[in-house]
Design a protein around this motif. Structure first.
Motif, PDB file in Angstrom:
ATOM      1  N   HIS A 118       0.850  -1.182   0.000  1.00 37.63           N
ATOM      2  CA  HIS A 118       0.000   0.000   0.000  1.00 37.63           C
ATOM      3  C   HIS A 118       0.887   1.233   0.000  1.00 37.63           C
ATOM      4  O   HIS A 118       1.692   1.427   0.904  1.00 37.63           O
ATOM      5  CB  HIS A 118      -0.921  -0.019   1.228  1.00 37.63           C
ATOM      6  N   LEU A 119       0.744   2.070  -1.019  1.00 40.38           N
ATOM      7  CA  LEU A 119       1.598   3.238  -1.210  1.00 40.38           C
ATOM      8  C   LEU A 119       0.895   4.503  -0.736  1.00 40.38           C
ATOM      9  O   LEU A 119      -0.258   4.739  -1.084  1.00 40.38           O
ATOM     10  CB  LEU A 119       1.978   3.373  -2.690  1.00 40.38           C
ATOM     11  N   TYR A 120       1.602   5.292   0.046  1.00 41.51           N
ATOM     12  CA  TYR A 120       1.127   6.583   0.520  1.00 41.51           C
ATOM     13  C   TYR A 120       1.930   7.659  -0.200  1.00 41.51           C
ATOM     14  O   TYR A 120       3.165   7.617  -0.197  1.00 41.51           O
ATOM     15  CB  TYR A 120       1.345   6.724   2.030  1.00 41.51           C
ATOM     16  N   LEU A 121       1.254   8.618  -0.814  1.00 40.60           N
ATOM     17  CA  LEU A 121       1.933   9.697  -1.532  1.00 40.60           C
ATOM     18  C   LEU A 121       1.700  11.011  -0.802  1.00 40.60           C
ATOM     19  O   LEU A 121       0.563  11.355  -0.458  1.00 40.60           O
ATOM     20  CB  LEU A 121       1.428   9.774  -2.963  1.00 40.60           C
ATOM     21  N   LEU A 122       2.803  11.728  -0.584  1.00 41.41           N
ATOM     22  CA  LEU A 122       2.760  12.967   0.192  1.00 41.41           C
ATOM     23  C   LEU A 122       3.389  14.108  -0.595  1.00 41.41           C
ATOM     24  O   LEU A 122       4.185  13.879  -1.510  1.00 41.41           O
ATOM     25  CB  LEU A 122       3.527  12.797   1.510  1.00 41.41           C
ATOM     26  N   ALA A 123       3.053  15.332  -0.205  1.00 37.76           N
ATOM     27  CA  ALA A 123       3.621  16.513  -0.860  1.00 37.76           C
ATOM     28  C   ALA A 123       3.732  17.653   0.144  1.00 37.76           C
ATOM     29  O   ALA A 123       2.978  17.719   1.118  1.00 37.76           O
ATOM     30  CB  ALA A 123       2.748  16.937  -2.033  1.00 37.76           C
ATOM     31  N   ARG A 124       4.682  18.522  -0.136  1.00 34.76           N
ATOM     32  CA  ARG A 124       4.834  19.762   0.625  1.00 34.76           C
ATOM     33  C   ARG A 124       5.188  20.859  -0.362  1.00 34.76           C
ATOM     34  O   ARG A 124       6.004  20.665  -1.260  1.00 34.76           O
ATOM     35  CB  ARG A 124       5.945  19.632   1.672  1.00 34.76           C
ATOM     36  N   ARG A 125       4.571  22.017  -0.189  1.00 32.82           N
ATOM     37  CA  ARG A 125       4.878  23.160  -1.039  1.00 32.82           C
ATOM     38  C   ARG A 125       6.332  23.562  -0.848  1.00 32.82           C
ATOM     39  O   ARG A 125       6.845  23.556   0.268  1.00 32.82           O
ATOM     40  CB  ARG A 125       3.995  24.353  -0.701  1.00 32.82           C
ATOM     41  N   ALA A 126       6.960  23.920  -1.946  1.00 29.31           N
ATOM     42  CA  ALA A 126       8.327  24.422  -1.890  1.00 29.31           C
ATOM     43  C   ALA A 126       8.321  25.815  -1.268  1.00 29.31           C
ATOM     44  O   ALA A 126       7.388  26.596  -1.484  1.00 29.31           O
ATOM     45  CB  ALA A 126       8.910  24.482  -3.302  1.00 29.31           C
ATOM     46  N   GLU A 127       9.351  26.101  -0.492  1.00 20.60           N
ATOM     47  CA  GLU A 127       9.503  27.438   0.082  1.00 20.60           C
ATOM     48  C   GLU A 127      10.962  27.654   0.453  1.00 20.60           C
ATOM     49  O   GLU A 127      11.681  26.716   0.770  1.00 20.60           O
ATOM     50  CB  GLU A 127       8.616  27.632   1.317  1.00 20.60           C
ATOM     51  N   ARG A 128      11.376  28.911   0.391  1.00 21.90           N
ATOM     52  CA  ARG A 128      12.746  29.237   0.787  1.00 21.90           C
ATOM     53  C   ARG A 128      12.849  29.130   2.298  1.00 21.90           C
ATOM     54  O   ARG A 128      11.988  29.610   3.041  1.00 21.90           O
ATOM     55  CB  ARG A 128      13.105  30.660   0.345  1.00 21.90           C
ATOM     56  N   LEU A 129      13.914  28.509   2.759  1.00 24.00           N
ATOM     57  CA  LEU A 129      14.162  28.338   4.182  1.00 24.00           C
ATOM     58  C   LEU A 129      15.563  28.841   4.502  1.00 24.00           C
ATOM     59  O   LEU A 129      16.439  28.868   3.630  1.00 24.00           O
ATOM     60  CB  LEU A 129      14.042  26.854   4.564  1.00 24.00           C
ATOM     61  N   ASP A 130      15.788  29.181   5.738  1.00 25.14           N
ATOM     62  CA  ASP A 130      17.107  29.621   6.179  1.00 25.14           C
ATOM     63  C   ASP A 130      17.902  28.392   6.606  1.00 25.14           C
ATOM     64  O   ASP A 130      17.810  27.948   7.747  1.00 25.14           O
ATOM     65  CB  ASP A 130      16.981  30.622   7.328  1.00 25.14           C
ATOM     66  N   LEU A 131      18.660  27.835   5.672  1.00 26.09           N
ATOM     67  CA  LEU A 131      19.414  26.616   5.952  1.00 26.09           C
ATOM     68  C   LEU A 131      20.487  26.855   7.003  1.00 26.09           C
ATOM     69  O   LEU A 131      20.777  25.968   7.804  1.00 26.09           O
ATOM     70  CB  LEU A 131      20.031  26.058   4.672  1.00 26.09           C
ATOM     71  N   ASP A 132      21.090  28.050   7.028  1.00 23.69           N
ATOM     72  CA  ASP A 132      22.098  28.363   8.045  1.00 23.69           C
ATOM     73  C   ASP A 132      21.503  28.244   9.444  1.00 23.69           C
ATOM     74  O   ASP A 132      22.136  27.731  10.361  1.00 23.69           O
ATOM     75  CB  ASP A 132      22.673  29.764   7.850  1.00 23.69           C
ATOM     76  N   GLU A 133      20.275  28.705   9.584  1.00 23.77           N
ATOM     77  CA  GLU A 133      19.597  28.628  10.883  1.00 23.77           C
ATOM     78  C   GLU A 133      19.397  27.177  11.311  1.00 23.77           C
ATOM     79  O   GLU A 133      19.385  26.861  12.490  1.00 23.77           O
ATOM     80  CB  GLU A 133      18.244  29.345  10.794  1.00 23.77           C
ATOM     81  N   LEU A 134      19.267  26.298  10.334  1.00 24.82           N
ATOM     82  CA  LEU A 134      19.079  24.866  10.606  1.00 24.82           C
ATOM     83  C   LEU A 134      20.409  24.150  10.826  1.00 24.82           C
ATOM     84  O   LEU A 134      20.437  22.976  11.164  1.00 24.82           O
ATOM     85  CB  LEU A 134      18.349  24.195   9.440  1.00 24.82           C
ATOM     86  N   GLY A 135      21.517  24.864  10.606  1.00 28.65           N
ATOM     87  CA  GLY A 135      22.835  24.246  10.744  1.00 28.65           C
ATOM     88  C   GLY A 135      23.191  23.390   9.553  1.00 28.65           C
ATOM     89  O   GLY A 135      23.890  22.394   9.656  1.00 28.65           O
ATOM     90  N   LEU A 136      22.715  23.808   8.370  1.00 25.48           N
ATOM     91  CA  LEU A 136      22.883  23.022   7.154  1.00 25.48           C
ATOM     92  C   LEU A 136      23.420  23.896   6.048  1.00 25.48           C
ATOM     93  O   LEU A 136      22.939  25.007   5.838  1.00 25.48           O
ATOM     94  CB  LEU A 136      21.523  22.436   6.757  1.00 25.48           C
ATOM     95  N   THR A 137      24.412  23.400   5.335  1.00 26.12           N
ATOM     96  CA  THR A 137      24.897  24.075   4.141  1.00 26.12           C
ATOM     97  C   THR A 137      24.765  23.108   2.985  1.00 26.12           C
ATOM     98  O   THR A 137      24.822  21.899   3.143  1.00 26.12           O
ATOM     99  CB  THR A 137      26.386  24.500   4.265  1.00 26.12           C
ATOM    100  N   ALA A 138      24.580  23.673   1.808  1.00 23.83           N
ATOM    101  CA  ALA A 138      24.519  22.872   0.582  1.00 23.83           C
ATOM    102  C   ALA A 138      25.723  23.251  -0.262  1.00 23.83           C
ATOM    103  O   ALA A 138      25.927  24.416  -0.565  1.00 23.83           O
ATOM    104  CB  ALA A 138      23.217  23.129  -0.170  1.00 23.83           C
ATOM    105  N   VAL A 139      26.530  22.262  -0.605  1.00 19.75           N
ATOM    106  CA  VAL A 139      27.731  22.526  -1.388  1.00 19.75           C
ATOM    107  C   VAL A 139      27.361  22.966  -2.789  1.00 19.75           C
ATOM    108  O   VAL A 139      27.924  23.900  -3.342  1.00 19.75           O
ATOM    109  CB  VAL A 139      28.618  21.258  -1.426  1.00 19.75           C
ATOM    110  N   VAL A 140      26.401  22.295  -3.388  1.00 17.95           N
ATOM    111  CA  VAL A 140      25.983  22.570  -4.752  1.00 17.95           C
ATOM    112  C   VAL A 140      24.474  22.419  -4.791  1.00 17.95           C
ATOM    113  O   VAL A 140      23.909  21.623  -4.054  1.00 17.95           O
ATOM    114  CB  VAL A 140      26.612  21.535  -5.723  1.00 17.95           C
ATOM    115  N   THR A 141      23.832  23.148  -5.654  1.00 19.10           N
ATOM    116  CA  THR A 141      22.388  22.947  -5.806  1.00 19.10           C
ATOM    117  C   THR A 141      22.121  21.973  -6.946  1.00 19.10           C
ATOM    118  O   THR A 141      22.996  21.721  -7.774  1.00 19.10           O
ATOM    119  CB  THR A 141      21.657  24.277  -6.093  1.00 19.10           C
ATOM    120  N   ILE A 142      20.946  21.440  -6.980  1.00 17.13           N
ATOM    121  CA  ILE A 142      20.562  20.456  -7.987  1.00 17.13           C
ATOM    122  C   ILE A 142      20.517  21.133  -9.345  1.00 17.13           C
ATOM    123  O   ILE A 142      20.050  22.202  -9.497  1.00 17.13           O
ATOM    124  CB  ILE A 142      19.176  19.857  -7.656  1.00 17.13           C
TER     125      ILE A 142
END
Length: 174
Positions: A150-174
């Motif tokens: 049984h497959l459950y499909l989920l979604a979340r709207r895209a939104e800009r977030l403050d990754l620095d505040e989360l303690g996360l950096t992205a080396v490269v974007t997709i």
């Protein structure tokens, strides 16, 4: 500090070790694991679609990110909406207090927004994962029966977030 970056073939052993740690954790709790698929899953590190989450030079999570909808899961109208699709997200249970799965999901939400996409979508086969993904802001869109279960499909709207505040950096974007 956590870093999200594209996986490379050289990451295969680290990804395999992390997935094995997750399998051990799951099996100790009587949960179904992917032990028989560790090599196949880790082998995706060189695919160009896998991203890894690192902490202190150690791989503590991974996910596969696609820009095309699985054809059987989403309607043509849904598939036409610009989205990122997350698959096979696995995290190291030794980092649970840092919520690496949530960091990966929020990174994807931010990346989708930076690219002008509308959604981040994902699917799973376990109702417990649905509840977990809902804590990350995902909403259950629909359910369907598949050969795998049984497959459950989920979604979340895209939104800009403050990754620095989360303690996360992205080396490269997709």
């Amino acid at each position: 500090m956590f870093t999200m970056r594209p996986a490379t073939e050289a990451d295969t052993p680290g990804v395999a070790s992390m997935i094995t740690a997750r399998c051990d954790w799951m099996e100790q709790r009587g949960l179904e694991s992917w032990r028989e698929n560790v090599d196949d899953l880790a082998g995706q590190a060189g695919s160009g679609f896998m991203w890894v989450l690192e902490a202190e030079g150690r791989i503590v999570g991974c996910t596969t990110v696609m820009t095309q909808a699985p054809p059987k899961d989403w309607t043509s109208e849904e598939a036409a909406e610009e989205s990122l699709y997350l698959f096979t997200t696995v995290t190291d249970p030794g980092y649970r207090e840092h919520k690496p799965g949530t960091l990966i999901a929020l990174w994807a939400v931010d990346q989708a927004a930076r690219q002008g996409r509308q959604w981040v979508r994902r699917g799973c086969f376990f109702p417990e994962l649905v509840k977990y993904y809902e804590t990350q802001g995902f909403a259950l869109v629909k359910e369907m029966d598949r050969r795998a279960g049984h497959l459950y499909l989920l979604a979340r709207r895209a939104e800009r977030l403050d990754l620095d505040e989360l303690g996360l950096t992205a080396v490269v974007t997709i």
